[in-house]
Design an enzyme around this catalytic site. Structure first.
Site, mmCIF file in Angstrom:
data_model
loop_
_atom_site.group_PDB
_atom_site.id
_atom_site.type_symbol
_atom_site.label_atom_id
_atom_site.label_comp_id
_atom_site.label_asym_id
_atom_site.label_seq_id
_atom_site.Cartn_x
_atom_site.Cartn_y
_atom_site.Cartn_z
ATOM 1 N NE ARG A 143 -25.493 4.575 -21.248
ATOM 2 C CZ ARG A 143 -24.760 4.035 -20.285
ATOM 3 N NH1 ARG A 143 -23.443 3.893 -20.450
ATOM 4 N NH2 ARG A 143 -25.314 3.642 -19.143
ATOM 5 C CB VAL A 144 -22.820 10.132 -21.747
ATOM 6 C CG1 VAL A 144 -21.931 10.386 -20.532
ATOM 7 C CG2 VAL A 144 -22.116 10.581 -23.025
ATOM 8 C CB SER A 187 -16.064 -3.382 -18.922
ATOM 9 O OG SER A 187 -14.991 -3.577 -18.031
ATOM 10 C CB THR A 245 -17.789 1.351 -14.241
ATOM 11 O OG1 THR A 245 -18.837 1.568 -15.167
ATOM 12 C CG2 THR A 245 -17.096 2.655 -13.914
ATOM 13 C CB THR A 284 -19.723 -0.382 -10.799
ATOM 14 O OG1 THR A 284 -19.564 -1.148 -11.989
ATOM 15 C CG2 THR A 284 -20.194 -1.297 -9.684
ATOM 16 N N GLY A 285 -22.380 -0.173 -12.519
ATOM 17 C CA GLY A 285 -23.702 -0.718 -12.801
ATOM 18 C C GLY A 285 -24.480 0.131 -13.783
ATOM 19 C CB THR A 332 -16.894 2.828 -18.108
ATOM 20 O OG1 THR A 332 -17.710 1.731 -18.519
ATOM 21 C CG2 THR A 332 -17.581 4.123 -18.500
ATOM 22 C CG ASP A 343 -22.606 5.990 -13.480
ATOM 23 O OD1 ASP A 343 -22.716 5.095 -14.352
ATOM 24 O OD2 ASP A 343 -21.960 5.828 -12.438
#
Length: 337
Positions: A224-225, A94, A196, A247-248, A214, A227
């Protein structure tokens, strides 16, 4: 329980994106409350510092950061070197080398770092550089900018002395090829290893810094980016108050500017635990489909008091404090089974 399955279910519902391998969740009415593992202390108590807190079960990372603090170095050095441990771990799919790629097979990394002055540096969509967190620090300290993207970030890293390398390991390549057979984008909250890595640290001087790194949503759309590298969403530090990291499902954190919200709630007098809980509730309020994804937060204030909260079960975090390096299970919102 491991962490990318926490994310695998955090797929974009609109796109139907599957997120790697994420965390199993229960359903819940949100009414029952447990006491969180992370507790707060009396506001008049002496600060419990130095200390380190990080998302997920990452004892090697928190130990490295703790060792840096014990050498008398800054919290900024501690968080950078701490998350570098995970960036270099090819078994952690990850972050960094070995991270799961986007849908086209490219490993793209995001990272940001903040120091005690509130300075910020970040890189997004950077390829072939194992330690994006260190590039982010270079952006913060050596450029007039705060965020570099894509090939520009890569070229800056190379000019700064970073050696490019192939980050797609054989294990991650096989996982991607297996995914391509059906290429389904369906949110499924389950369990795996990591997602993350967000880390916060307070040094002996009471100064707070934070880092977040991450490889993002696995099999994401190119470009794609999330947070993680965005100030106020994946990470925020105010040295007068405290810090928070997330995270998430990055899209949901971005929409609620979660880490900044937590720090501002602490400024208003809430404990780190209360602030994390309010930030998660804000996500739930804004997202009727919250049962399809996971979001978790950790926070610390100037006294070394901590908090953690998430939507679904099995998010966990690691604290190194008082000479003890310990993993904790986070309290969570969705408790209906």
């Amino acid at each position: 329980m491991k962490r990318r399955k926490f994310i695998q279910n955090a797929a974009l519902t609109g796109l139907g994106l599957t997120v790697g391998t994420a965390l199993t969740a229960c359903a819940d009415d949100g009414k029952s409350k447990e006491k969180a593992v992370a507790t707060t202390t009396n506001s008049d108590a002496k600060p419990i510092i130095p200390m380190v807190i990080a998302t997920w079960n990452v004892p090697n990372a928190t130990k490295k950061a703790w060792d840096v603090l014990q050498e008398g170095k800054s919290s900024l050095d501690a968080v950078e070197q701490g998350v570098m441990v995970e960036e270099a771990d090819v078994n952690n799919q990850s972050v960094g080398k070995g991270g799961l790629p986007d849908r086209d097979g490219n490993v793209t990394l995001d990272a940001c770092i903040m120091n005690k002055e509130g300075d910020y540096g970040a890189v997004v969509c950077i390829e072939n550089i194992k330690h994006p967190i260190s590039v982010a620090r270079k952006v913060m300290e050596d450029t007039p900018h705060v965020l570099l993207a894509g090939n520009g970030a890569k070229q800056f890293a190379i000019k700064s002395g970073f050696k490019p390398e192939n980050l797609l390991t054989e294990a991650s390549k096989k996982a991607w090829e297996k995914w391509k057979v059906e290429a389904k984008y369906k949110p499924i909250i389950n369990v795996e290893n990591h997602d993350t890595i967000g880390m916060l640290a307070i040094d002996k001087n009471g100064d707070i810094s934070g880092a977040c790194t991450t490889s993002g949503l696995s099999y994401k759309m190119q470009g794609r980016v999330g947070d993680s590298a965005i100030i106020g969403s994946g990470l925020f530090i105010d040295n007068e108050i405290g810090g928070a990291t997330a995270t998430g499902m990055g899209e949901e954190v971005l929409k609620t500017v979660g880490s900044f919200l937590i720090v501002e709630l602490m400024r208003q007098g809430k404990s780190p635990q209360e602030a994390c809980e309010e930030a998660v509730k804000r996500v739930i309020k804004k997202s009727p489909n919250y049962k399809d994804f996971q979001v978790g937060y950790i926070a610390v204030n100037k006294k070394g008091e901590t908090g953690a909260y998430c939507i679904h079960e099995w998010f966990n975090y690691t604290i190194y404090q008082n000479d003890e390096n310990k993993n904790h299970k986070s309290n969570y919102y969705n408790k209906t089974k």
